[in-house]
Write a protein that holds these residues in place. Structure first.
Motif, PDB file in Angstrom:
ATOM      1  N   ASP A   1     -13.696   1.660  -4.589  1.00 40.47           N
ATOM      2  CA  ASP A   1     -12.602   0.888  -4.010  1.00 40.47           C
ATOM      3  C   ASP A   1     -11.468   0.749  -5.021  1.00 40.47           C
ATOM      4  O   ASP A   1     -11.708   0.584  -6.223  1.00 40.47           O
ATOM      5  CB  ASP A   1     -13.079  -0.514  -3.610  1.00 40.47           C
ATOM      6  CG  ASP A   1     -13.859  -0.510  -2.300  1.00 40.47           C
ATOM      7  OD1 ASP A   1     -14.046   0.580  -1.716  1.00 40.47           O
ATOM      8  OD2 ASP A   1     -14.290  -1.601  -1.886  1.00 40.47           O
TER       9      ASP A   1
ATOM     10  N   ASN B   1      -6.099   2.457   2.701  1.00 38.33           N
ATOM     11  CA  ASN B   1      -5.180   1.330   2.802  1.00 38.33           C
ATOM     12  C   ASN B   1      -5.381   0.280   1.707  1.00 38.33           C
ATOM     13  O   ASN B   1      -4.585  -0.651   1.594  1.00 38.33           O
ATOM     14  CB  ASN B   1      -5.290   0.672   4.176  1.00 38.33           C
ATOM     15  CG  ASN B   1      -4.532   1.451   5.236  1.00 38.33           C
ATOM     16  OD1 ASN B   1      -3.609   2.201   4.930  1.00 38.33           O
ATOM     17  ND2 ASN B   1      -4.931   1.280   6.491  1.00 38.33           N
ATOM     18  N   LEU B   2      -6.431   0.438   0.922  1.00 39.39           N
ATOM     19  CA  LEU B   2      -6.627  -0.451  -0.225  1.00 39.39           C
ATOM     20  C   LEU B   2      -5.756  -0.045  -1.412  1.00 39.39           C
ATOM     21  O   LEU B   2      -5.527  -0.836  -2.327  1.00 39.39           O
ATOM     22  CB  LEU B   2      -8.100  -0.434  -0.676  1.00 39.39           C
ATOM     23  CG  LEU B   2      -9.150  -0.971   0.297  1.00 39.39           C
ATOM     24  CD1 LEU B   2     -10.553  -0.772  -0.293  1.00 39.39           C
ATOM     25  CD2 LEU B   2      -8.902  -2.450   0.596  1.00 39.39           C
TER      26      LEU B   2
ATOM     27  N   THR C   1       0.031   7.413   6.501  1.00 36.97           N
ATOM     28  CA  THR C   1      -1.417   7.502   6.306  1.00 36.97           C
ATOM     29  C   THR C   1      -1.842   8.971   6.232  1.00 36.97           C
ATOM     30  O   THR C   1      -1.088   9.878   6.577  1.00 36.97           O
ATOM     31  CB  THR C   1      -2.159   6.806   7.445  1.00 36.97           C
ATOM     32  OG1 THR C   1      -1.770   7.415   8.689  1.00 36.97           O
ATOM     33  CG2 THR C   1      -1.832   5.323   7.482  1.00 36.97           C
TER      34      THR C   1
ATOM     35  N   ALA D   1      -9.555   2.807   6.101  1.00 38.23           N
ATOM     36  CA  ALA D   1      -9.745   1.468   5.529  1.00 38.23           C
ATOM     37  C   ALA D   1      -9.725   1.505   4.007  1.00 38.23           C
ATOM     38  O   ALA D   1      -9.229   0.573   3.357  1.00 38.23           O
ATOM     39  CB  ALA D   1     -11.049   0.859   6.031  1.00 38.23           C
ATOM     40  N   LYS D   2     -10.271   2.581   3.424  1.00 40.63           N
ATOM     41  CA  LYS D   2     -10.292   2.712   1.961  1.00 40.63           C
ATOM     42  C   LYS D   2      -8.923   3.150   1.437  1.00 40.63           C
ATOM     43  O   LYS D   2      -8.460   2.676   0.396  1.00 40.63           O
ATOM     44  CB  LYS D   2     -11.369   3.707   1.536  1.00 40.63           C
ATOM     45  CG  LYS D   2     -12.787   3.289   1.903  1.00 40.63           C
ATOM     46  CD  LYS D   2     -13.173   1.971   1.258  1.00 40.63           C
ATOM     47  CE  LYS D   2     -14.631   1.601   1.518  1.00 40.63           C
ATOM     48  NZ  LYS D   2     -15.005   0.285   0.945  1.00 40.63           N
TER      49      LYS D   2
ATOM     50  N   LYS E   1       0.845  -1.195   0.000  1.00 40.75           N
ATOM     51  CA  LYS E   1       0.000   0.000   0.000  1.00 40.75           C
ATOM     52  C   LYS E   1       0.884   1.251   0.000  1.00 40.75           C
ATOM     53  O   LYS E   1       2.004   1.247   0.529  1.00 40.75           O
ATOM     54  CB  LYS E   1      -0.941  -0.006   1.194  1.00 40.75           C
ATOM     55  CG  LYS E   1      -0.271  -0.108   2.553  1.00 40.75           C
ATOM     56  CD  LYS E   1      -1.309  -0.347   3.646  1.00 40.75           C
ATOM     57  CE  LYS E   1      -0.628  -0.493   5.014  1.00 40.75           C
ATOM     58  NZ  LYS E   1      -1.601  -0.795   6.075  1.00 40.75           N
TER      59      LYS E   1
END
Length: 366
Positions: A184, A152-153, A141, A149-150, A134
């Motif tokens: 996503d 990290n995709l 981050t 969460a998104k 990632k």
């Protein structure tokens, strides 16, 4: 007496036949040698520390000299500044227009995305990063405004393939506030300036500035000149036409330069092959011809057919705003460069100009 004359005539005929056969054998041998020399001609690379460059004539290649002027006239009327054709590494055509010269730099625009793709691959082969990781592994981050969460995709490969899922309608600004969730990662192809975050990834992973690493690992190794210049939200590469051609020549040779593998062969093969199942005509920031469909910037519409119908199927290319072009055709050992202003209207990558230009090129080379 008659027998002697007959024997003399027979002997003479044998000598003539023998000489004729010897001449034909010699001609066949020479023809075979010429064919062999043509097919086994070594790929040429210009010296990395010099701007000297071998040339090859259109007549030597058997191309159509009578079609060259039509090609040049078209380039002139379409706001071109430079045009170059390399065949097997040697310059066949090199033309400049409207006061542009061999030493005048010009911007690559998005054709320079392929530079970012290549240097990212170099950093991976040196063990600094993994494109499947990632993005936040390298730059932390919060580099987007997406939920964690998104965010990290999103992997480095998503940036290479234009499948980050970020909203492409918000412009070129890549500050966190402007990088918003649309889908996503991996589920949507959209041409987006967020790929430049790969330059931050490389800088962070290597502990060098982007320019330092780029210059040492790519530019200087193949004898390019030029530099990255900040333009709005983008860092845009500027160089001479010959420097762009050097990069194209390395690409023609699958990332190799005169026997030295600059970029890992397997990575470069992946970079110039369909990278996802949404836009078949896109690799790792390279455009690909010969596929059954393609997508264009600023649209989610799928166009059926090849990217450039008149161009060879095995062509892959770097396409930049206002028709900056690097065309690479492995089957014909060609690299073709076009720099200039927009041929027609302002465009981000592909335009009708590509198809017509290739019709003109085909008239010369086929």
């Amino acid at each position: 007496m008659k027998i002697k004359n007959l024997l003399s005539i027979s002997a003479f005929c044998l000598i003539v036949i023998s000489c004729s056969s010897s001449t034909e054998d010699s001609a066949d041998q020479n023809s075979s040698q010429n064919d062999t020399s043509t097919t086994t001609e070594a790929m040429y690379f210009p010296p990395s520390n010099s701007d000297m460059w071998e040339t090859k004539s259109i007549s030597n290649l058997g191309w159509h000299q009578d079609k060259v002027q039509d090609l040049l006239d078209y380039l002139q009327t379409k706001n071109s500044k430079s045009f170059m054709i390399l065949q097997n590494g040697r310059i066949v055509m090199e033309n400049y227009f409207s006061g542009h010269t061999a030493t005048t730099p010009w911007y690559w625009a998005s054709a320079g995305k392929t530079l970012t793709s290549t240097v990212t691959g170099i950093a991976e082969q040196e063990g600094f990063l993994n494109i499947d990781n990632k993005v936040s592994t390298y730059i932390g981050t919060g580099w987007t405004s997406e939920p964690l969460a998104k965010e990290n995709l999103i992997t480095c490969k998503n940036l290479l393939t234009m499948t980050s899922g970020l909203d492409d309608s918000l412009g070129d600004d890549v500050t966190p506030a402007n990088l918003k969730y649309k889908a996503d990662a991996g589920t949507r192809w959209a041409y987006h300036n967020v790929y430049v975050k790969l330059q931050d990834v490389v800088a962070s992973a290597t502990g060098q500035t982007w320019s330092q690493y780029f210059n040492a690992k790519l530019r200087d190794k193949i004898g390019m000149t030029g530099s990255w210049i900040q333009s709005g939200d983008n860092s845009v590469y500027w160089s001479t036409t010959r420097s762009m051609a050097r990069f194209g020549l390395m690409a023609l040779n699958n990332g190799s330069w005169n026997g030295t593998q600059i970029i890992n062969f397997n990575y470069f093969q992946s970079a110039t092959t369909t990278s996802q199942n949404i836009n078949l005509a896109y690799g790792y920031l390279w455009w690909l011809n010969g596929k059954s469909s393609y997508h264009l910037p600023q649209t989610q519409f799928q166009f059926n057919g090849k990217l450039i119908p008149s161009a060879p199927d095995d062509l892959f290319c770097a396409l930049g705003k206002n028709d900056q072009k690097i065309y690479v055709v492995p089957g014909k050992k060609l690299v073709i460069i076009r720099m200039g202003d927009a041929a027609d209207n302002v465009n981000l990558a592909l335009s009708d100009f590509d198809n017509v230009l290739w019709q003109k090129i085909n008239a010369v080379i086929n």
